[in-house]
Design a protein around this motif. Structure first.
Motif, PDB file in Angstrom:
ATOM      1  N   PHE A   1      37.814  26.912  42.099  1.00  0.00           N
ATOM      2  CA  PHE A   1      36.663  27.803  42.282  1.00  0.00           C
ATOM      3  C   PHE A   1      35.316  27.124  42.034  1.00  0.00           C
ATOM      4  CE2 PHE A   1      39.924  31.002  40.788  1.00  0.00           C
ATOM      5  CZ  PHE A   1      39.954  31.768  41.936  1.00  0.00           C
TER       6      PHE A   1
ATOM      7  N   TRP B   1      40.500  38.690  47.959  1.00  0.00           N
ATOM      8  CA  TRP B   1      39.637  39.670  47.287  1.00  0.00           C
ATOM      9  C   TRP B   1      38.178  39.227  47.243  1.00  0.00           C
ATOM     10  CZ3 TRP B   1      43.397  36.774  44.695  1.00  0.00           C
ATOM     11  CH2 TRP B   1      42.935  35.794  43.827  1.00  0.00           C
TER      12      TRP B   1
ATOM     13  N   ASN C   1      35.802  42.576  30.860  1.00  0.00           N
ATOM     14  CA  ASN C   1      35.957  42.244  32.265  1.00  0.00           C
ATOM     15  C   ASN C   1      37.213  42.878  32.825  1.00  0.00           C
ATOM     16  OD1 ASN C   1      35.544  40.639  34.760  1.00  0.00           O
ATOM     17  ND2 ASN C   1      37.472  39.687  34.119  1.00  0.00           N
ATOM     18  N   GLU C   2      37.027  43.697  33.856  1.00  0.00           N
ATOM     19  CA  GLU C   2      38.138  44.214  34.676  1.00  0.00           C
ATOM     20  C   GLU C   2      39.272  44.817  33.848  1.00  0.00           C
ATOM     21  OE1 GLU C   2      39.480  41.142  37.344  1.00  0.00           O
ATOM     22  OE2 GLU C   2      37.658  41.218  38.546  1.00  0.00           O
TER      23      GLU C   2
HETATM   24  C1  GAL Z   1      38.322  37.993  38.918  1.00  0.00           C
HETATM   25  C2  GAL Z   1      38.475  37.792  37.420  1.00  0.00           C
HETATM   26  C3  GAL Z   1      38.209  36.356  37.035  1.00  0.00           C
HETATM   27  C4  GAL Z   1      38.955  35.432  37.939  1.00  0.00           C
HETATM   28  C5  GAL Z   1      38.518  35.685  39.347  1.00  0.00           C
HETATM   29  C6  GAL Z   1      39.079  34.738  40.379  1.00  0.00           C
HETATM   30  O1  GAL Z   1      38.878  39.167  39.353  1.00  0.00           O
HETATM   31  O2  GAL Z   1      37.574  38.602  36.739  1.00  0.00           O
HETATM   32  O3  GAL Z   1      38.564  36.157  35.689  1.00  0.00           O
HETATM   33  O4  GAL Z   1      40.298  35.693  37.766  1.00  0.00           O
HETATM   34  O5  GAL Z   1      38.901  36.992  39.684  1.00  0.00           O
HETATM   35  O6  GAL Z   1      38.618  35.095  41.667  1.00  0.00           O
END
Ligand code: GAL
Length: 811
Positions: free
Chosen positions: A587, A531, A416-417
């Motif tokens: 979240f 984001w 991931n990322e």
């Molecule tokens: C993403 C990341 C997640 C979490 C999320 C929160 O960029 O992959 O692990 O951090 O943001 O919005």
């Protein structure tokens, strides 16, 4: 894994006992009888050290979840004391009859850098805290004698973007097998030909011969239907040299196969028996499913040649008040709650999962986006002297080989990322290539992906190394899709909408990032970080772009750590101290203890359009706002509704399927309601026909408590759980939505309180307690069974509220 060489003496012993006749495998789960001590302890690995004074614990165990919270600590990792080292010790019961047999320990997750000592000697070690690994302990044990296992877990050099947990947090098994046996995770079942009237099932079986002589081995397979009938069988024989491993391939045909599907998760059972010189020496079970999967560049994902839109959620590995400790029931309950909302897919963000999670997905009909690493793990799991190639090979091997028989797995994700991998910094593409190649080496039957976030670097074409575009948030997938339209798209993280259950603020936010100093987030579901976006946006994009295979919402459940927008840096910018940073996320679609937030109903209304439902928000107790505006939103599968306040129509609203403003497509909103206490009523319609009505009343003073267990009978196995919801009600039985009372708990009988919580990201009350505070009217108590059958009686009481009692049977 470090494999210790066997001694000549033991080789001779095996040869001797072979003549005594071999037994089938036994698997013992090592849950009880562990001694635990945190910190540096000299000689803790040795047999002789006295551990009587150590704490007695059972595994799964997360040493940090009992706290206490570090109030000015880092909210991003949960403000809990997980960063430390600790020792676990226990005796291993190895009978004299085990002489000549092979013994392995299989660990499903030790956070982190575990070192495994048997009788004072290092028998094996691992690095990555999320992965399963095994240790061959045969040469270290004395069958019939005293055998001491000591495990060192060390998180001091580990780091994380969320709460990682600490210690032996998943199960440990002791496996005893004959010298000739199926290897750990030793079968690989694929279905190269799937036709309506037959399927060819290819089984590849890895057999180890640890005997002193070469062995005449026959592998016999039987495929059983879910009703237990044998539907195919076959066998294959071979000589295997002493000390060698050999792979035996067979193809079996099943006629008229029943497909595994999300709404019909049919499983076959493969029973593999290993025969040596005419005697059965091992039996190994593999569940598998028959299904086809494919991604179509322009039409998304196909399961059994039917397009299935992925309605997924991301789930972190913790279980709120239980921490990282993995209890199967906690996981199963998460999946049940997600399924009840319409979920058909899970992404294990961002690390190798507990194996039970995949078994549950197979059984419950959930597709599984199986991910190995997060961007942090490269730093956190690899020590400076570790070579990436070896790290990737070992970890990808265990990740794929363990999970590749699960029909639920439809995609592998190598990470991931990971920033430098996306950017091709520090040989990023080479590392990507390495990881993808290892996945394909161990399972060429499924697509591979990388989850991305850095929009611009799609121009570097990292997607040429893998099969499906996966992008997190904000339509970032567009550049990659434009450059490579022959690949479908998954929104691997969608939404990241933020909210606190039960909490509302006025006026509605002007902008998604308009957060306030309340340190909570309004539950009108209009807030997200810069984001990201609100849920409705992703619904809209998927409606417009059929090449998108689906979405995975960030996140299904709230989790410990990552308390955006109230992390330490942001709260300090707002003028607070570190103490104001929260300890868990905002979240989740449901809160940390599994109580649905309003958003649960928004997803359900869209994902389960056939199920009639009407959900009204906010609550209707606003004594300080009489005569002022309180917007009312309704989430329903209907397309139209009329709202009444105290019998007076507030107008009829309908969804606007073509609107460019996504909320108008999916919600019904009355933004101009003037508050008065009383009754809100909604009558909903679908295609002009009434589908139902719902009322919400202003609650009176809270007068009593109510306990609602999710299960009133659980297994007396020391691991089963009942989640008991506690609510404050008024005299008429309405939820008192502002109640924050402190509740005292008492439990009698055959179990214990494993955890309590209330979904408030700002609560620093201990999770292990006989007290819990209501948060906006609700809280949760998690009861755990003991080993004794009987019953548990839970009593909840509070000042000025009538007490409540719940009884849970343990059997
Ligand atoms: C993403 C990341 C997640 C979490 C999320 C929160 O960029 O992959 O692990 O951090 O943001 O919005």
């Amino acid at each position: 894994m470090i494999q210790r060489k066997s001694s000549l003496f033991l080789l001779l012993l095996w040869a001797f006992t072979l003549t005594l006749g071999a037994q089938h495998r036994t698997t013992v789960t090592l849950s009880d009888g562990w001694k635990f001590k945190k910190g540096e302890t000299k000689d803790a690995h040795t047999v002789g050290i006295k551990d009587d004074g150590w704490q007695t614990v059972s595994v799964p165990h997360d040493w940090a979840i009992s706290g206490p919270f570090i109030l000015d600590g880092n909210g991003s990792t949960g403000k809990l004391p997980w960063q430390d080292q600790a020792w676990y010790r226990r005796e291993l019961a190895i009978p004299a009859t085990a002489v000549g047999q092979r013994m392995y320990l299989v660990f499903d997750g030790v956070m982190a850098f575990p070192k495994v000592y048997v009788n004072g000697k290092l028998a094996g070690e691992w690095d990555y805290g999320y992965n399963s690994f095994s240790v061959d302990i045969t040469d270290f044990v004395t069958p019939g004698g005293k055998n001491v296992l000591a495990v060192h877990a060390d998180t001091r050099n580990f780091d994380s973007r969320w709460y990682p947990g600490a210690g032996i947090y998943r199960k440990v098994e002791l496996l005893t097998v004959a010298p000739v046996h199926v290897d750990i995770w030793g079968t690989y079942v694929t279905t190269p030909i799937v036709k309506p009237h037959y399927v060819d099932v290819r089984v590849s079986t890895k057999v180890n011969n640890f005997a002193a002589e070469r062995a005449n081995v026959t592998v016999m397979h039987e495929i059983l239907s879910d009703g237990g009938q044998v539907v195919a069988k076959g066998s294959f024989g071979k000589w295997i040299n002493a000390g060698q491993q050999s792979t035996l391939e067979s193809t079996l045909t099943v006629t008229d196969p029943v497909r595994w599907d999300v709404d019909h998760p049919y499983l076959y059972r493969l029973v593999t028996r290993v025969q040596q010189d005419g005697e059965i020496v091992d039996e190994y079970i593999t569940n598998f499913g028959v299904r086809t999967i494919r991604f179509d560049p322009d039409h998304g994902f196909y399961l059994n040649d039917r397009r299935v839109q992925l309605r997924g959620v991301n789930l972190h590995h913790d279980h709120g008040p239980l921490g990282a400790a993995f209890y199967p029931r906690a996981m199963e309950r998460q999946l049940e709650i997600m399924k009840s909302m319409g979920v058909n897919a899970i992404r294990n963000s961002h690390n190798t999962a507990a194996p039970e999670l995949l078994e549950m997905c197979d059984r419950m009909g959930l597709l599984f986006f199986n991910e190995a690493f997060d961007k942090y793990d490269a730093k956190a799991a690899i020590l400076e002297d570790t070579d990436f190639e070896t790290f990737a090979q070992r970890n990808v091997h265990n990740f794929v080989v363990r999970d590749r028989n699960h029909p639920s797995v439809f995609l592998w994700s190598v990470g991931n990322e990971i920033p430098d991998v996306q950017n091709n910094d520090n040989n990023g593409f080479q590392r990507l290539h390495t990881m993808v190649n290892y996945v394909r080496k161990y399972d060429p039957t499924r697509p591979v992906t990388l989850a991305n976030d850095q929009l611009g670097n799609a121009a570097r074409r990292h997607f040429d190394y893998y099969d499906v575009h996966s992008w997190n948030y904000g339509r970032r997938y567009r550049l990659a899709r434009q450059m490579e339209p022959n690949k479908s798209v998954i929104i691997s993280e969608s939404a990241s909408t933020l909210s606190t259950r039960g909490f509302y603020e006025f006026p509605l936010p002007e902008d998604k990032t308009a957060f306030t100093k309340s340190l909570q987030v309004s539950s009108y579901d209009l807030n997200a970080p810069w984001w990201a976006e609100i849920a409705d946006d992703d619904f809209m994009w998927q409606q417009e772009e059929p090449y998108i295979a689906g979405e995975f919402v960030w996140t299904g459940f709230d989790y410990l750590g990552e308390p955006t927008p109230y992390d330490n840096t942001t709260v300090k910018e707002m003028g607070f101290t570190d103490e104001a940073a929260a300890r868990s996320s905002y979240f989740g679609i449901v809160d940390l203890v599994g109580i649905p937030k309003d958003r649960y109903y928004l997803y359900k209304s869209y994902w389960l359009p056939e199920e009639n439902m009407i959900h009204i928000l906010p609550h209707w107790n606003w004594p300080e706002r009489v005569g002022e505006n309180v917007p009312v939103f309704v989430y329903t599968n209907g397309d139209e509704a009329e709202l009444f306040l105290n019998g007076k129509s507030q107008g009829r609203r309908s969804k606007q399927p073509k609107s460019e403003n996504s909320v108008d497509r999916f919600r019904l909103m009355w933004n101009d309601v003037v508050y008065d206490s009383g009754e809100l009523k909604v009558v909903a319609y679908k295609a002009g026909r009434k589908i139902g009505e719902q009322t919400l009343k202003t609650a009176g003073k809270a007068t009593k408590l109510r306990l609602t267990p999710d299960r009133t009978r659980i297994h007396a196995n020391g691991q089963d759980l009942s989640y008991v919801l506690i609510e404050a009600l008024d005299a008429e039985g309405n939820l008192a939505p502002l109640a924050m009372d402190e509740i005292n708990l008492s439990l009698m009988g055959t179990g214990s309180i494993a955890g309590v919580g209330n979904g408030n990201p700002q609560s620093f009350a201990p999770f292990q307690s006989h007290e819990v505070e209501l948060f906006y009217g609700k809280a949760m108590i998690i009861l755990k069974s003991g080993q004794e059958p009987g019953k548990m009686t839970l009593k909840a009481s509070a000042d000025k509220l009538e007490a409540a009692t719940a009884v849970i049977g343990t059997e």
